[in-house]
Design a protein around this motif. Structure first.
Motif, PDB file in Angstrom:
ATOM      1  N   ALA A   1       0.812  -1.213   0.000  1.00 22.75           N
ATOM      2  CA  ALA A   1       0.000   0.000   0.000  1.00 22.75           C
ATOM      3  C   ALA A   1       0.852   1.273   0.000  1.00 22.75           C
ATOM      4  CB  ALA A   1      -0.930   0.007   1.222  1.00 22.75           C
ATOM      5  N   LEU A   2       2.146   1.145   0.278  1.00 21.35           N
ATOM      6  CA  LEU A   2       3.040   2.303   0.321  1.00 21.35           C
ATOM      7  C   LEU A   2       3.430   2.739  -1.083  1.00 21.35           C
ATOM      8  CD1 LEU A   2       5.439   1.121   3.183  1.00 21.35           C
ATOM      9  CD2 LEU A   2       3.544   2.754   3.361  1.00 21.35           C
ATOM     10  N   SER A   3       3.809   3.991  -1.207  1.00 15.58           N
ATOM     11  CA  SER A   3       4.309   4.492  -2.491  1.00 15.58           C
ATOM     12  C   SER A   3       5.667   3.860  -2.789  1.00 15.58           C
ATOM     13  CB  SER A   3       4.456   6.016  -2.449  1.00 15.58           C
ATOM     14  OG  SER A   3       5.537   6.378  -1.588  1.00 15.58           O
ATOM     15  N   THR A   4       6.046   3.876  -4.037  1.00 17.28           N
ATOM     16  CA  THR A   4       7.349   3.329  -4.426  1.00 17.28           C
ATOM     17  C   THR A   4       8.465   4.096  -3.729  1.00 17.28           C
ATOM     18  OG1 THR A   4       6.449   2.658  -6.559  1.00 17.28           O
ATOM     19  CG2 THR A   4       8.847   2.782  -6.391  1.00 17.28           C
ATOM     20  N   GLU A   5       8.329   5.391  -3.604  1.00 18.31           N
ATOM     21  CA  GLU A   5       9.357   6.196  -2.943  1.00 18.31           C
ATOM     22  C   GLU A   5       9.481   5.827  -1.462  1.00 18.31           C
ATOM     23  OE1 GLU A   5      12.462   8.902  -2.456  1.00 18.31           O
ATOM     24  OE2 GLU A   5      11.660   7.870  -4.186  1.00 18.31           O
ATOM     25  N   GLU A   6       8.360   5.596  -0.788  1.00 20.31           N
ATOM     26  CA  GLU A   6       8.410   5.180   0.626  1.00 20.31           C
ATOM     27  C   GLU A   6       9.062   3.806   0.751  1.00 20.31           C
ATOM     28  OE1 GLU A   6       8.000   5.017   4.765  1.00 20.31           O
ATOM     29  OE2 GLU A   6       7.879   6.734   3.421  1.00 20.31           O
ATOM     30  N   LEU A   7       8.722   2.904  -0.146  1.00 20.42           N
ATOM     31  CA  LEU A   7       9.366   1.585  -0.135  1.00 20.42           C
ATOM     32  C   LEU A   7      10.868   1.714  -0.341  1.00 20.42           C
ATOM     33  CD1 LEU A   7       6.808  -0.453  -2.251  1.00 20.42           C
ATOM     34  CD2 LEU A   7       7.309  -0.778   0.184  1.00 20.42           C
ATOM     35  N   ARG A   8      11.265   2.571  -1.294  1.00 19.90           N
ATOM     36  CA  ARG A   8      12.683   2.788  -1.550  1.00 19.90           C
ATOM     37  C   ARG A   8      13.386   3.318  -0.308  1.00 19.90           C
ATOM     38  NH1 ARG A   8      16.248   6.357  -1.743  1.00 19.90           N
ATOM     39  NH2 ARG A   8      14.759   8.028  -1.493  1.00 19.90           N
TER      40      ARG A   8
END
Length: 102
Positions: free
Chosen positions: A19-26
């Motif tokens: 559910a997190l954004s790709t940037e948050e995952l990164r």
């Protein structure tokens, strides 16, 4: 049966991570890799970038005089400009997989 646990060691489930954004995952994956000094993870991610050919001089060998983790992080930002383009699904999967396993 899969090799992926139902929740990451920190207690976060796949669904929560997805559910997190790709940037948050990164950010989370890079912070964990930095904490673990896991250069191999950085190199595996860099190979999937659209501009990965520009990073071929960086071999990631532990005994080489190469960039530090922070320099690799800066390279990531430089190469992508925070745009994930067509690599986004693959990168998201790599980030989630790393966070789930560590």
């Amino acid at each position: 049966m899969t090799d992926t646990p139902a929740a990451a060691p920190g207690g976060t489930s796949f669904e929560e991570l997805d559910a997190l954004s790709t940037e948050e995952l990164r950010e989370r994956a890079f912070a964990l890799a930095r904490e673990r000094r896991d250069v191999k993870f950085y190199w595996s991610v860099l190979r999937h970038l659209p501009n990965a050919d520009e990073a071929t001089v960086l071999d990631g060998a532990p005994n080489s005089i190469g960039p530090t983790i922070d320099e690799a992080n800066a390279l990531w930002r430089e190469l992508t400009g925070h745009g994930y383009e067509e690599s986004a699904p693959l990168l998201r999967a790599a980030f989630i997989d790393y966070l789930m396993k560590h």
